[in-house]
Design a protein around this motif. Structure first.
Motif, short mmCIF file in Angstrom:
data_model
loop_
_atom_site.label_atom_id
_atom_site.label_comp_id
_atom_site.label_asym_id
_atom_site.label_seq_id
_atom_site.Cartn_x
_atom_site.Cartn_y
_atom_site.Cartn_z
N UNK A 8 0.84 -1.21 0.00
CA UNK A 8 0.00 0.00 0.00
C UNK A 8 0.86 1.25 0.00
N UNK A 9 0.36 2.28 -0.65
CA UNK A 9 1.08 3.55 -0.69
C UNK A 9 1.12 4.19 0.69
N UNK A 10 2.20 4.87 0.98
CA UNK A 10 2.35 5.57 2.25
C UNK A 10 2.68 7.03 1.95
N UNK A 11 1.87 7.92 2.49
CA UNK A 11 2.12 9.35 2.28
C UNK A 11 1.52 10.13 3.44
N UNK A 12 2.01 11.35 3.67
CA UNK A 12 1.49 12.16 4.76
C UNK A 12 0.04 12.59 4.50
N UNK A 13 -0.66 12.93 5.59
CA UNK A 13 -2.04 13.42 5.52
C UNK A 13 -2.10 14.77 6.21
N UNK A 14 -2.74 15.72 5.56
CA UNK A 14 -2.96 17.03 6.15
C UNK A 14 -4.45 17.31 6.28
N UNK A 15 -4.76 18.37 7.00
CA UNK A 15 -6.13 18.88 7.06
C UNK A 15 -6.10 20.35 6.65
N UNK A 16 -7.14 20.79 5.98
CA UNK A 16 -7.33 22.20 5.66
C UNK A 16 -8.73 22.60 6.10
N UNK A 17 -8.89 23.86 6.50
CA UNK A 17 -10.17 24.34 7.01
C UNK A 17 -10.63 25.52 6.17
N UNK A 18 -11.83 25.39 5.57
CA UNK A 18 -12.47 26.51 4.89
C UNK A 18 -13.47 27.09 5.87
N UNK A 19 -13.06 28.17 6.55
CA UNK A 19 -13.92 28.85 7.51
C UNK A 19 -14.64 29.98 6.79
N UNK A 20 -15.96 29.93 6.76
CA UNK A 20 -16.77 30.93 6.09
C UNK A 20 -17.61 31.69 7.10
N UNK A 21 -17.73 32.99 6.89
CA UNK A 21 -18.62 33.83 7.70
C UNK A 21 -19.18 34.92 6.81
N UNK A 22 -20.07 35.72 7.36
CA UNK A 22 -20.61 36.88 6.64
C UNK A 22 -20.14 38.13 7.37
N UNK A 23 -19.36 38.96 6.66
CA UNK A 23 -18.85 40.22 7.21
C UNK A 23 -19.25 41.36 6.30
N UNK A 24 -19.84 42.38 6.89
CA UNK A 24 -20.23 43.57 6.12
C UNK A 24 -21.06 43.19 4.89
N UNK A 25 -21.93 42.20 5.07
CA UNK A 25 -22.82 41.79 3.99
C UNK A 25 -22.19 40.93 2.92
N UNK A 26 -20.96 40.47 3.13
CA UNK A 26 -20.27 39.65 2.12
C UNK A 26 -19.86 38.31 2.72
N UNK A 27 -19.95 37.26 1.91
CA UNK A 27 -19.41 35.97 2.30
C UNK A 27 -17.89 36.09 2.32
N UNK A 28 -17.28 35.69 3.44
CA UNK A 28 -15.83 35.86 3.62
C UNK A 28 -15.20 34.55 4.07
N UNK A 29 -13.91 34.41 3.74
CA UNK A 29 -13.17 33.20 4.06
C UNK A 29 -11.94 33.57 4.88
N UNK A 30 -11.60 32.72 5.83
CA UNK A 30 -10.45 32.95 6.70
C UNK A 30 -9.19 32.40 6.03
N UNK A 31 -8.20 33.26 5.81
CA UNK A 31 -6.95 32.87 5.16
C UNK A 31 -5.75 33.26 6.02
N UNK A 32 -4.68 32.51 5.85
CA UNK A 32 -3.41 32.84 6.48
C UNK A 32 -2.38 33.11 5.39
#
Length: 244
Positions: A8-32
């Motif tokens: 079986x293949x072996x490789x690392x696993x990551x997680x990513x988070x798409x955090x969405x909110x509504x700010x000033x009437x706009x759909x917004x996403x949290x980025x770093x």
């Protein structure tokens, strides 16, 4: 002769988070902004490698806390999907499991770990190419936005963008921001308050704001997801968005 089995293949696993909110009437996403290579200095979704013994949701929660300072997540978090492992990371084959967070507007406290900056960005800036994300994060964000749009039709998760109590006008503003459209206030009020097991009237009114007092609502008990569990509540009939 015994059958030959490939290793079986072996490789690392990551997680990513798409955090969405509504700010000033706009759909917004949290980025770093990434502090390390690859893609040093480039905007990206919060995320990182899953540690030994961690569950995926635990890793997603930890990475969000490390990179944005948000330790007690508001709103609703669920697994979105998996991406890769081939061709998405210049370091080699890496599988990522993306998560979707629908949340009320909350402050980003600080950047840390492998992030030098964390902030909310309008989703439209990513969709238009004004903000270009690292890795395949633009694709992941696009999938998350479409999931959020669908969630609002069939589930009570539009309220996840609001606080514990909210007015119908505040809830309508969420639908308008996520769907990028304008809704008739009277029709929306009728649908939202007339859908069984969606909202309940708290019996209280807004106070101290400009304009007339408005009734405060909250999710009905049947519409509240159990902590750490996907919501099973379904709006019937759904609140459908108009499509071109």
């Amino acid at each position: 002769m015994p059958a030959t089995h490939q290793e079986p293949a072996r490789f690392p696993v990551t997680v990513d988070v798409v955090a969405l909110t509504v700010r000033d009437g706009e759909l917004s996403v949290l980025l770093i902004n990434r502090l390390l290579e690859p893609f040093r200095g480039k905007p990206a979704l919060p995320g990182g490698f899953v540690l030994a013994g961690e569950e995926l949701l635990e890793a997603a929660t930890r990475e969000l806390a490390e990179e944005t300072g948000v330790e007690h997540l508001p709103g609703y978090l669920e697994q979105l999907g998996s991406y890769g492992p081939r061709g998405r990371d210049p370091r080699g084959d890496i599988l990522t499991v993306a998560h979707l967070l629908l949340a009320p507007d909350f402050p980003v406290l600080s950047a840390g770990s492998d992030a030098e900056h964390a902030a909310w960005y309008p989703v439209r800036e990513v969709q238009s190419g004004t903000v270009q994300l690292a890795f395949d994060h633009d694709r992941i964000m696009a999938d998350a936005v479409e999931r959020a749009k669908s969630k609002l039709e069939y589930s009570p998760l539009g309220a996840a963008f609001c606080g514990e109590e909210f007015t119908i006008a505040q809830l309508r503003a969420v639908y308008e921001a996520v769907w990028d459209t304008r809704l008739d206030p009277r029709n929306f009020h009728r649908k939202a308050t007339g859908t069984p097991d969606f909202l309940e009237d708290t019996g209280r009114m807004t106070a101290g704001d400009t304009g007339r007092p408005a009734a405060l609502f909250r999710l009905a008990p049947a519409a509240r997801p159990a902590p750490g569990q996907p919501t099973k509540a379904v709006l019937n009939p759904p609140i459908m968005r108009s499509r071109p």
